[in-house]
Design an enzyme around this catalytic site. Sequence first.
Site, PDB file in Angstrom:
ATOM      1  N   CYS A  16       0.807  -1.229   0.000  1.00 37.75           N
ATOM      2  CA  CYS A  16       0.000   0.000   0.000  1.00 37.75           C
ATOM      3  C   CYS A  16       0.838   1.277   0.000  1.00 37.75           C
ATOM      4  O   CYS A  16       0.315   2.364  -0.217  1.00 37.75           O
ATOM      5  CB  CYS A  16      -0.934   0.007   1.204  1.00 37.75           C
ATOM      6  SG  CYS A  16      -2.245  -1.190   1.049  1.00 37.75           S
TER       7      CYS A  16
ATOM      8  N   HIS B  38      -2.851   7.559   2.910  1.00 41.18           N
ATOM      9  CA  HIS B  38      -3.331   6.280   2.356  1.00 41.18           C
ATOM     10  C   HIS B  38      -4.704   5.985   2.959  1.00 41.18           C
ATOM     11  O   HIS B  38      -4.924   6.194   4.154  1.00 41.18           O
ATOM     12  CB  HIS B  38      -2.343   5.173   2.711  1.00 41.18           C
ATOM     13  CG  HIS B  38      -2.829   3.805   2.332  1.00 41.18           C
ATOM     14  ND1 HIS B  38      -3.317   3.520   1.078  1.00 41.18           N
ATOM     15  CD2 HIS B  38      -2.923   2.647   3.052  1.00 41.18           C
ATOM     16  CE1 HIS B  38      -3.687   2.245   1.035  1.00 41.18           C
ATOM     17  NE2 HIS B  38      -3.457   1.702   2.223  1.00 41.18           N
TER      18      HIS B  38
ATOM     19  N   ASN C  93     -10.226   0.838   0.007  1.00 42.10           N
ATOM     20  CA  ASN C  93      -8.759   0.838  -0.090  1.00 42.10           C
ATOM     21  C   ASN C  93      -8.362   0.283  -1.465  1.00 42.10           C
ATOM     22  O   ASN C  93      -8.464  -0.919  -1.707  1.00 42.10           O
ATOM     23  CB  ASN C  93      -8.192  -0.031   1.040  1.00 42.10           C
ATOM     24  CG  ASN C  93      -6.668  -0.074   1.043  1.00 42.10           C
ATOM     25  OD1 ASN C  93      -6.016   0.424   0.126  1.00 42.10           O
ATOM     26  ND2 ASN C  93      -6.112  -0.681   2.075  1.00 42.10           N
TER      27      ASN C  93
HETATM   28  O1  UT7 Z   1      -3.758  -0.855   3.552  1.00 40.32           O
HETATM   29  C1  UT7 Z   1      -2.788  -1.773   3.990  1.00 40.32           C
HETATM   30  C2  UT7 Z   1      -2.690  -1.828   5.443  1.00 40.32           C
HETATM   31  N1  UT7 Z   1      -3.922  -2.353   6.038  1.00 40.32           N
HETATM   32  C3  UT7 Z   1      -4.492  -1.711   7.036  1.00 40.32           C
HETATM   33  O2  UT7 Z   1      -4.047  -0.644   7.407  1.00 40.32           O
HETATM   34  C4  UT7 Z   1      -5.661  -2.369   7.703  1.00 40.32           C
HETATM   35  C5  UT7 Z   1      -5.518  -2.239   9.187  1.00 40.32           C
HETATM   36  N2  UT7 Z   1      -6.589  -2.938   9.910  1.00 40.32           N
HETATM   37  C6  UT7 Z   1      -7.832  -2.462   9.961  1.00 40.32           C
HETATM   38  O3  UT7 Z   1      -8.184  -1.485   9.326  1.00 40.32           O
HETATM   39  C7  UT7 Z   1      -8.800  -3.152  10.891  1.00 40.32           C
HETATM   40  O4  UT7 Z   1      -8.107  -4.057  11.705  1.00 40.32           O
HETATM   41  C8  UT7 Z   1      -9.957  -3.900  10.172  1.00 40.32           C
HETATM   42  C9  UT7 Z   1     -10.905  -2.904   9.522  1.00 40.32           C
HETATM   43  C10 UT7 Z   1      -9.410  -4.858   9.131  1.00 40.32           C
HETATM   44  C11 UT7 Z   1     -10.771  -4.713  11.178  1.00 40.32           C
HETATM   45  O5  UT7 Z   1     -11.250  -3.868  12.219  1.00 40.32           O
HETATM   46  P1  UT7 Z   1     -10.997  -4.199  13.750  1.00 40.32           P
HETATM   47  O6  UT7 Z   1     -11.675  -3.160  14.515  1.00 40.32           O
HETATM   48  O7  UT7 Z   1      -9.517  -4.387  13.946  1.00 40.32           O
HETATM   49  O8  UT7 Z   1     -11.769  -5.559  13.914  1.00 40.32           O
HETATM   50  P2  UT7 Z   1     -11.216  -6.949  14.474  1.00 40.32           P
HETATM   51  O9  UT7 Z   1     -10.400  -7.638  13.426  1.00 40.32           O
HETATM   52  O10 UT7 Z   1     -10.622  -6.743  15.819  1.00 40.32           O
HETATM   53  O11 UT7 Z   1     -12.563  -7.730  14.637  1.00 40.32           O
HETATM   54  C12 UT7 Z   1     -13.551  -7.359  15.623  1.00 40.32           C
HETATM   55  C13 UT7 Z   1     -14.771  -8.228  15.450  1.00 40.32           C
HETATM   56  C14 UT7 Z   1     -14.442  -9.726  15.358  1.00 40.32           C
HETATM   57  O12 UT7 Z   1     -15.491 -10.419  15.992  1.00 40.32           O
HETATM   58  P3  UT7 Z   1     -15.302 -10.991  17.492  1.00 40.32           P
HETATM   59  O13 UT7 Z   1     -14.133 -11.919  17.428  1.00 40.32           O
HETATM   60  O14 UT7 Z   1     -15.053  -9.788  18.343  1.00 40.32           O
HETATM   61  O15 UT7 Z   1     -16.608 -11.674  17.742  1.00 40.32           O
HETATM   62  C15 UT7 Z   1     -14.485 -10.002  13.909  1.00 40.32           C
HETATM   63  O16 UT7 Z   1     -14.792 -11.341  13.604  1.00 40.32           O
HETATM   64  O17 UT7 Z   1     -15.426  -7.906  14.221  1.00 40.32           O
HETATM   65  C16 UT7 Z   1     -15.605  -9.099  13.451  1.00 40.32           C
HETATM   66  N3  UT7 Z   1     -15.552  -8.756  12.039  1.00 40.32           N
HETATM   67  C17 UT7 Z   1     -16.627  -8.349  11.352  1.00 40.32           C
HETATM   68  N4  UT7 Z   1     -17.902  -8.188  11.697  1.00 40.32           N
HETATM   69  C18 UT7 Z   1     -18.745  -7.753  10.747  1.00 40.32           C
HETATM   70  C19 UT7 Z   1     -14.466  -8.742  11.235  1.00 40.32           C
HETATM   71  N5  UT7 Z   1     -14.826  -8.348   9.992  1.00 40.32           N
HETATM   72  C20 UT7 Z   1     -16.157  -8.099  10.043  1.00 40.32           C
HETATM   73  C21 UT7 Z   1     -17.106  -7.660   9.104  1.00 40.32           C
HETATM   74  N6  UT7 Z   1     -18.382  -7.493   9.496  1.00 40.32           N
HETATM   75  N7  UT7 Z   1     -16.765  -7.378   7.818  1.00 40.32           N
END
Ligand code: UT7
Length: 332
Positions: free
Chosen positions: A116, A256, A286
Amino acid sequence: MNKTHAAITAIGGFVPEYRLTNAVLETMIDTSDEWITTRTGIKERRILKGEGEGLSVMALEAIEDLKKRSGKSLEDVDAVIVSTVTPDMPVASTAAFICNKIGAKNAFGFDLQAACSGWLFALSTGASYIESGRFKKVLVIGGDKMSSIIDYTDRTTCVIFGDGCGVALLEPNNEGYGVQDFILRSDGVGRDFLKIKAGGSMYPPTAETVANREHFVYQEGQQVFKFAVTNMAEVAANIMDRNSLTADNVDWLVPHQANKRIIDATAKRMGVSDEKVMLNIQRYGNTTNGTLPLCLWDYESQLKKGDTLVFAAFGGGFTWGAIYLTWAYDPK
Ligand code: UT7
């Protein structure tokens, strides 16, 4: 004699017509508009449909747009750099194909991969060519067809990414406008947190790698988030410090577009207010290498000669960086 700077003298962009909205994603996977909006800031992303259509289709559209907006000709371009993680094919380079398509007979071109952050790596490379005095016109293209490497059964990645491509033309400037400074970093500590496991030389494609869905993007979102939020903010603050920039004399943060929360944290660390932050994540998601040139594309009409821009990015690898640039032209 004044130092030659590498200035952006024209911008072009392209996003495909099809909009994959949060509402449509709700019908495909277990997710909600509310979750996607609050966790990422994304409302919809564009997807390139059509058999056999790769990155070059979008890049050539973006180049046509640049020519239309600026009236510049490109047959005399010296170099074409394409930053991407989704080239048309692993071999030959998309850049070589583009050199041919735009009629740049004396140009060389290559693809560059820094996830990215790729467009910052490409912009700094192109700028160095111009500053060397050996080259007068460099096209810096950034784009990705992320839909070609995303698993639409994986809710943790498929809500984030979209397709799009932007392009900037770099030319010498003797008034002092253009790229002023850059800081780029890479650290392989991030290799396992954001990757496509198979298809490279370690794990060439087999029926098994396909069945195991190992040709799609795999991301440990929280881990990447932690590194991204810290390093993107840090590198942006560092480039301000070492150039004695304060929040008052930064006109634009060009971040970004991976997650609105990472963008907000970077702006906060820099002390830059919301109206100075370029934002289009809500419309495109993204687009990986496309995010930064597409920000310039969307905001071109608001940019004035002399404006101070700070770019900041973070991506897989890990890779990250910042560029300080002054804008070289007024809106048409
Ligand atoms: O561009 C290249 C670099 N990439 C980035 O900068 C991405 C960096 N990461 C992020 O932006 C975030 O970590 C994400 C947007 C990918 C995810 O957000 P998060 O707040 O970190 O969520 P998480 O992975 O901690 O997940 C929280 C909960 C989980 O459920 P439980 O285990 O708490 O029950 C996930 O399973 O949200 C759940 N979850 C979703 N729920 C609904 C994960 N994806 C989804 C979804 N819809 N699409």
